[in-house]
Design an enzyme around this catalytic site. Structure first.
Site: not given
Ligand code: GLN
Length: 540
Positions: A382, A508, A510
């Protein structure tokens, strides 16, 4: 109608109610019972999505896009239960719905009160989790510690519900602490007695006590607890500290917890089988033959709970690769003050997890540059993927000052930016790109190699995206776009060709790794890190 197990905690917080609930779920599933698990959180936030990870730990995301308590992660890792929005309720959610009904006039002029309106709303939400589903037992965990003001409506609701369900249809399990006092060389049962007393004051008599201890407790101590807390002697279970949390279902099985639950819920006894869990998960987790050191470079490093699912997934990948994964937690702000080399030269793999806000961003980018230039396996998740794209744009494509508009609104090269629909968003709660989305993988890439298929589905939680205006020029410079949304509008995975293993994804992974079914990207990341470790040793 399913049967119910209510789980409460007493004496202190952090006793592991979530892991206990998940382990009981595992135990019952091993007996062929169909279960579901729900968490009731007494705080006033509607969900944990807007909370700081330092306060609340990780926000766990389900397939249907709910931002939930991290205990739901334990439930999904230990059991086969698919979870969704209904599996996590909060005081905020309950009040939100009661106030909406009041404004609509649904209460027909009644004075709206905690009892019965809030408690009834809680009961209907507890019922909802199994409605229309074929479920034998609902496990319902009440967050907080008995005695807290804010958990009272939940306790009153389960008291009423248990009374309504009648004997043999609902039970209470209370998790307490039995401390060992070194000076007296004794374990103390008084906090447990008080905690059970507190529950009885509000009309709840637990049938089973699970006692957290440093060391196993003697039969005599169990007899004493049983006598003073009004429970059967065999219903006093102890859970001493274990090396690995995945041992807990086995510990419960050894003490006959499943049998006691079935007896109290008036269900027919069934033998359970946890041998696969023992052999495939616990034994392998406890006796690995190899070792790798993985750096996790983030900003919520001091709090273990903030990256819970990442740490668990790394452990699963260790089990899969017969290796102990030693995690070196590095605060990305520290890298900003020194240099990446001094923190990262000894590690076998580098992982940059998700996050929000600009603090520590340059440290993460420096860590990624170090991984790319020194051929160290890298896994970006992410925000970690967004940083990898920024690093590549700045240092390979020579787009100086490239950035994400989350951190620099006036960057000349906004390689990560907001989609039009996100620009219009005003409310922060529940408005990110959330939950499961399909992704299409490109053949002959590391990502495809890991999954072994073209179509995958993964969970998201972010607002910002790779700006596809830069796709072509970055590809020309060697960035491989290995995963996109099926309509090709969104970039989901990037990797670098001439590198031992450099993969970064917008989703994600995970949230979908399990101890007995490791996520393929984590598995391959650790596999590549083990190869790096071997090469490194050979060099020395
Ligand atoms: N801050 C970034 C976004 O909003 C990544 C978010 C995250 O890592 N969950 O896209």
């Amino acid at each position: 109608m399913p049967k119910y197990i209510f789980i409460t905690g007493g004496v202190v917080s952090s006793l592991g109610k979530g892991i206990t609930s998940a382990s009981i779920g595992k135990l019952l599933e091993s007996k062929g019972l169909k279960i579901t698990i729900q968490k009731c959180d007494p705080y006033i936030n509607v969900d944990p999505g807007t909370m700081n990870p330092f306060q609340h730990g990780e926000v766990y995301v389900t397939d249907d896009g709910a931002e939930t308590d991290l205990d739901l992660g334990h439930y999904e890792r230990f059991t086969s239960v698919p979870l969704g929005k209904e599996n996590n309720i909060t005081t905020g959610k309950i009040y939100d719905s009661v106030i909406t009904k009041e404004r609509r006039g649904d209460y027909l002029g009644a004075t709206v009160q905690v009892v019965p309106h809030i408690t009834n709303e809680i009961i209907s939400n507890i019922k909802k989790v199994s409605s229309g589903k074929d479920i034998d037992i609902v496990i319902c965990e009440i967050g907080g510690t008995v005695g807290d003001i804010e958990s009272l409506p939940f306790l009153e609701a389960i008291r009423q519900f248990k009374q309504y369900m009648g004997r043999g249809n609902a039970i209470n399990i209370h998790l307490t602490l039995v401390p060992y006092i070194k000076a007296a060389e004794e374990v103390k049962t008084k906090p447990t007695q008080h905690s059970v007393g507190k529950l009885r004051e509000i009309g709840i008599q637990p049938e089973i006590l699970i006692c957290r201890t440093e060391k196993p407790i003697s039969k005599k101590v169990k007899q004493k607890i049983a006598l003073f807390c009004n429970v059967d002697e065999d219903a006093v279970i102890d859970t001493p500290d274990v090396k690995d949390i995945y041992e807990i279902p086995l510990l419960f099985q050894e003490q006959g917890l499943g049998k006691i639950i079935l007896r109290l819920l008036e269900l027919r006894y069934k033998e359970g089988d946890l041998s696969e869990w023992r052999d495939k998960v616990v034994k392998r987790a406890l006796h690995p033959t190899k070792k790798v050191v993985i750096a996790v470079v983030g900003k919520y490093i001091e709090l273990n709970d903030a990256y819970k699912s990442i740490y668990e997934s790394l452990k699963h990948a260790g089990v899969e690769n017969d290796a102990k994964v030693e995690i070196k937690k590095i605060d990305s702000e520290d890298i900003e003050e020194k240099d990446a080399d001094s923190f990262l030269k000894e590690v076998d793999g580098i992982l940059v997890p998700g996050g929000f806000g600009s603090r520590g961003i340059e440290g993460k980018i420096a860590a990624i540059k170090f991984a790319r230039e020194n051929n160290i396996p890298f896994f970006g998740i992410c925000l970690g993927m967004q940083c990898a794209v920024i690093e590549f744009a700045r240092n390979v494509c020579k787009l100086k000052k490239a950035h994400s508009t989350e951190f620099d609104k006036s960057t000349p090269f906004p390689v990560i930016s907001l989609l039009e629909e996100q620009k219009r968003v005003k409310d922060m709660g529940g408005t990110m790109r959330l939950g499961a989305y399909q992704c299409r993988l490109k053949k002959a890439t590391r990502t495809y190699g890991a999954y072994g298929k073209e179509k995958i589905s993964e969970r998201h939680r972010h607002r910002y995206e790779f700006d596809t205006h830069y796709k072509r020029s970055m590809e020309k410079d060697g960035l491989v776009i290995s995963g996109t949304s099926p309509d090709l509008r969104l970039v989901e995975v990037v990797e670098i060709k001439d590198h031992p293993w450099f993969v970064a994804c917008q989703f994600h992974p995970e949230f979908k790794s399990k101890p007995d079914n490791c996520h393929p990207l984590f598995r391959d990341f650790i596999k590549a890190s083990l190869i790096h470790e071997k090469k490194d040793k050979a060099k020395k």
